[in-house]
Design a protein around this motif. Structure first.
Motif, PDB file in Angstrom:
ATOM      1  N   ARG A 392      39.244  34.863  46.125  1.00 60.47           N
ATOM      2  CA  ARG A 392      40.666  35.073  46.401  1.00 60.47           C
ATOM      3  C   ARG A 392      41.524  33.893  45.941  1.00 60.47           C
ATOM      4  O   ARG A 392      42.748  34.020  45.841  1.00 60.47           O
ATOM      5  CB  ARG A 392      40.874  35.315  47.894  1.00 60.47           C
ATOM      6  CG  ARG A 392      40.238  36.601  48.402  1.00 60.47           C
ATOM      7  CD  ARG A 392      40.791  36.976  49.765  1.00 60.47           C
ATOM      8  NE  ARG A 392      40.409  36.012  50.794  1.00 60.47           N
ATOM      9  CZ  ARG A 392      39.345  36.128  51.576  1.00 60.47           C
ATOM     10  NH1 ARG A 392      38.534  37.174  51.433  1.00 60.47           N
ATOM     11  NH2 ARG A 392      39.084  35.217  52.492  1.00 60.47           N
ATOM     12  N   GLU A 396      44.325  36.594  39.362  1.00 60.01           N
ATOM     13  CA  GLU A 396      43.724  37.932  39.352  1.00 60.01           C
ATOM     14  C   GLU A 396      42.881  38.188  38.109  1.00 60.01           C
ATOM     15  O   GLU A 396      41.769  38.711  38.195  1.00 60.01           O
ATOM     16  CB  GLU A 396      44.818  38.996  39.460  1.00 60.01           C
ATOM     17  CG  GLU A 396      44.261  40.407  39.524  1.00 60.01           C
ATOM     18  CD  GLU A 396      45.341  41.446  39.718  1.00 60.01           C
ATOM     19  OE1 GLU A 396      45.023  42.640  39.686  1.00 60.01           O
ATOM     20  OE2 GLU A 396      46.521  41.052  39.894  1.00 60.01           O
ATOM     21  N   ARG A 399      39.696  36.237  38.344  1.00 58.65           N
ATOM     22  CA  ARG A 399      38.843  36.790  39.404  1.00 58.65           C
ATOM     23  C   ARG A 399      38.108  38.039  38.907  1.00 58.65           C
ATOM     24  O   ARG A 399      36.899  38.195  39.127  1.00 58.65           O
ATOM     25  CB  ARG A 399      39.679  37.115  40.633  1.00 58.65           C
ATOM     26  CG  ARG A 399      38.852  37.739  41.762  1.00 58.65           C
ATOM     27  CD  ARG A 399      39.641  37.913  43.045  1.00 58.65           C
ATOM     28  NE  ARG A 399      40.750  38.838  42.873  1.00 58.65           N
ATOM     29  CZ  ARG A 399      42.022  38.499  42.885  1.00 58.65           C
ATOM     30  NH1 ARG A 399      42.380  37.227  43.032  1.00 58.65           N
ATOM     31  NH2 ARG A 399      42.978  39.406  42.743  1.00 58.65           N
ATOM     32  N   GLU A 400      38.819  38.908  38.222  1.00 57.36           N
ATOM     33  CA  GLU A 400      38.198  40.132  37.716  1.00 57.36           C
ATOM     34  C   GLU A 400      37.107  39.818  36.684  1.00 57.36           C
ATOM     35  O   GLU A 400      36.073  40.481  36.638  1.00 57.36           O
ATOM     36  CB  GLU A 400      39.262  41.047  37.101  1.00 57.36           C
ATOM     37  CG  GLU A 400      40.249  41.618  38.110  1.00 57.36           C
ATOM     38  CD  GLU A 400      39.545  42.412  39.197  1.00 57.36           C
ATOM     39  OE1 GLU A 400      38.599  43.146  38.883  1.00 57.36           O
ATOM     40  OE2 GLU A 400      39.941  42.280  40.378  1.00 57.36           O
TER      41      GLU A 400
END
Length: 448
Positions: A392, A396, A399-400
């Motif tokens: 987290r 994003e 993270r993906e």
């Protein structure tokens, strides 16, 4: 008060005669080989040890398994080997003993009759209601031990009315149709198969190569061909002097299928003996690069924790705590394991690149130790059990990318050892492969 029952295992020990250089015995004919039946107490730790080295206890005699008992007795009378209960299809980077290089002819012998490799469909009756699935199939099929059937079920070879069943203790349902489809036995001797190999060094005694992720080291159930051993036979078959009397490469250590990096393989019996002893004595240098979740604290250190088979999931290893009963003080059911690590870089407090050095060589050692410290490897399909909270903290897109990485981000980057014949010190280094390199570049390119 519960009492532990004692079971006994019948093992047929084959002692093949030494073969002259270049000689290859034909197929699976064991008639010329002396054999003796040895019965040993079925100790769970010993059984785990056999599994870890690609073997399984043969013909386990279970008082509640009359089919297995009859099978052991029938094979004993006929002078044949008892079908194996199924070896783990699992690679590891643990040093091997000399002469124990996981040659399929020694370790993956199912000795199953041809009809046992076909699909068996059995309709359950009212009398079968509630029976354990492994016991039901073993008794109804015949010729397969209950432990072998259990392994086949766990490997996904059993169905109920067309739906997969992977729990050996599944209670049979009356009226249902169960099927068991054992895989075809692995050939006794691997065939040469040409493939591209990244050879870093080769001489008359050994080969050093950079193994890509996705390549299995040697044939085993589920990976009968297309392995590194098949490729090495094609690459250097005529130059192999012979290991154990047969022309084949001497696998001294292994890397997991989806771990990339440097390996050394012996071409001669003398080199295999010397390298095996070096790995057993840890008289060598091995370093790995591991991309993990989180940031270790301290940033460098040593993880010392015994590793053994997981208590409930036989396909996983785990850090094993000292026994509280049934053994000497401080005794464990696993093997002593030590991993040293140093943090090379970290990003957003969410991911880190570690340089790990193996002081011992246990199955999945780095993966198990780091997961135990709450820093599982990015992409690890076995020890990364849930989405890490640290993810987290990442942007994003990043993270993906990390969550979608399809394998454990682990690369054997350095291997140093003394040449088994000349005594010269050899050191080899390898950069991470493209997929891991791209992930590291993406991490490095992001603002922190």
């Amino acid at each position: 008060m519960l009492r532990r029952s004692r079971r006994w295992t019948a093992r047929l020990v084959l002692r093949p005669p030494s073969l002259p250089h270049g000689h290859r015995s034909a197929g699976n004919d064991l008639s010329h080989r002396p054999a003796r039946l040895r019965v040993e107490e079925d100790d769970p730790v010993a059984v785990r040890s056999l599994h870890e080295h690609g073997e399984a206890p043969l013909g386990r005699r279970d008082p509640q398994d009359p089919a297995a008992g009859r099978q052991v007795e029938a094979h004993r009378r006929q002078g044949r080997a008892t079908p194996a209960s199924g070896a783990l299809d699992e690679d590891h980077d643990e040093g091997h003993r000399a002469g124990d290089d996981h040659h399929p002819h020694r370790h993956n012998q199912d000795f199953e009759c041809p009809h046992l490799s076909k699909t068996h469909e059995i309709a359950a009756t009212e009398a079968d209601q509630g029976t354990r699935l492994d016991r039901f199939l073993a008794e109804r099929i015949g010729g397969l031990s209950r432990s072998r059937v259990k392994a086949l079920i766990e490997q996904g070879h059993a169905t109920r009315d067309g739906e997969a069943v992977t729990e050996p203790a599944h209670a049979v349902r009356a009226g249902a149709t169960y099927a068991l489809s054992p895989p075809s036995p692995v050939p006794a001797r691997p065939e040469a198969q040409a493939m591209a190999l990244n050879i870093l060094h080769e001489d008359r005694d050994l080969i050093v190569l950079d193994k890509p992720a996705g390549l299995v080291v040697h044939p085993a159930p589920g990976n009968a061909d297309g392995t590194l051993v098949n490729g090495l036979l094609a690459h250097a078959g005529e130059e192999l002097e012979g290991i154990g009397g047969e022309k084949r490469p001497g696998i001294v250590h292994r890397l997991d299928k989806d771990t990339s990096g440097i390996m050394v393989v012996a071409k001669t019996q003398a080199a295999h003996q010397a390298l095996s002893e070096a790995f057993a004595a840890r008289d060598l240098d091995r370093e790995y690069l591991a991309l993990v979740w989180g940031v270790p604290n301290p940033s460098q250190g040593e993880i010392e924790a015994a590793i053994g088979r997981h208590a409930t999931d036989r396909k996983r290893m785990a850090v094993v705590e000292p026994r509280s009963r049934g053994g000497a003080a401080g005794a464990t059911s696993g093997k002593h394991a030590v991993t040293r690590y140093r943090t090379e870089a970290s990003w957003f407090g969410a991911a880190s690149l570690l340089r790990c050095k193996l002081m011992t060589g246990r199955t999945h050692q780095i993966r198990v130790h780091l997961a135990h410290r709450s820093h599982p490897l990015v992409g690890d399909p076995v020890y990364l059990r849930r989405i890490p909270a640290a993810s987290r903290l990442l942007p994003e897109e990043l993270r993906e990318s990390l969550l979608a990485f399809p394998r454990q981000a682990l690369h054997a980057t350095t291997l140093g050892f003394k040449h088994p014949v000349t005594g010269a010190m050899l050191t080899f280094r390898s950069d991470p492969p493209k997929d891991m390199e791209n992930l590291l570049a993406q991490l490095g390119a992001m603002p922190r």
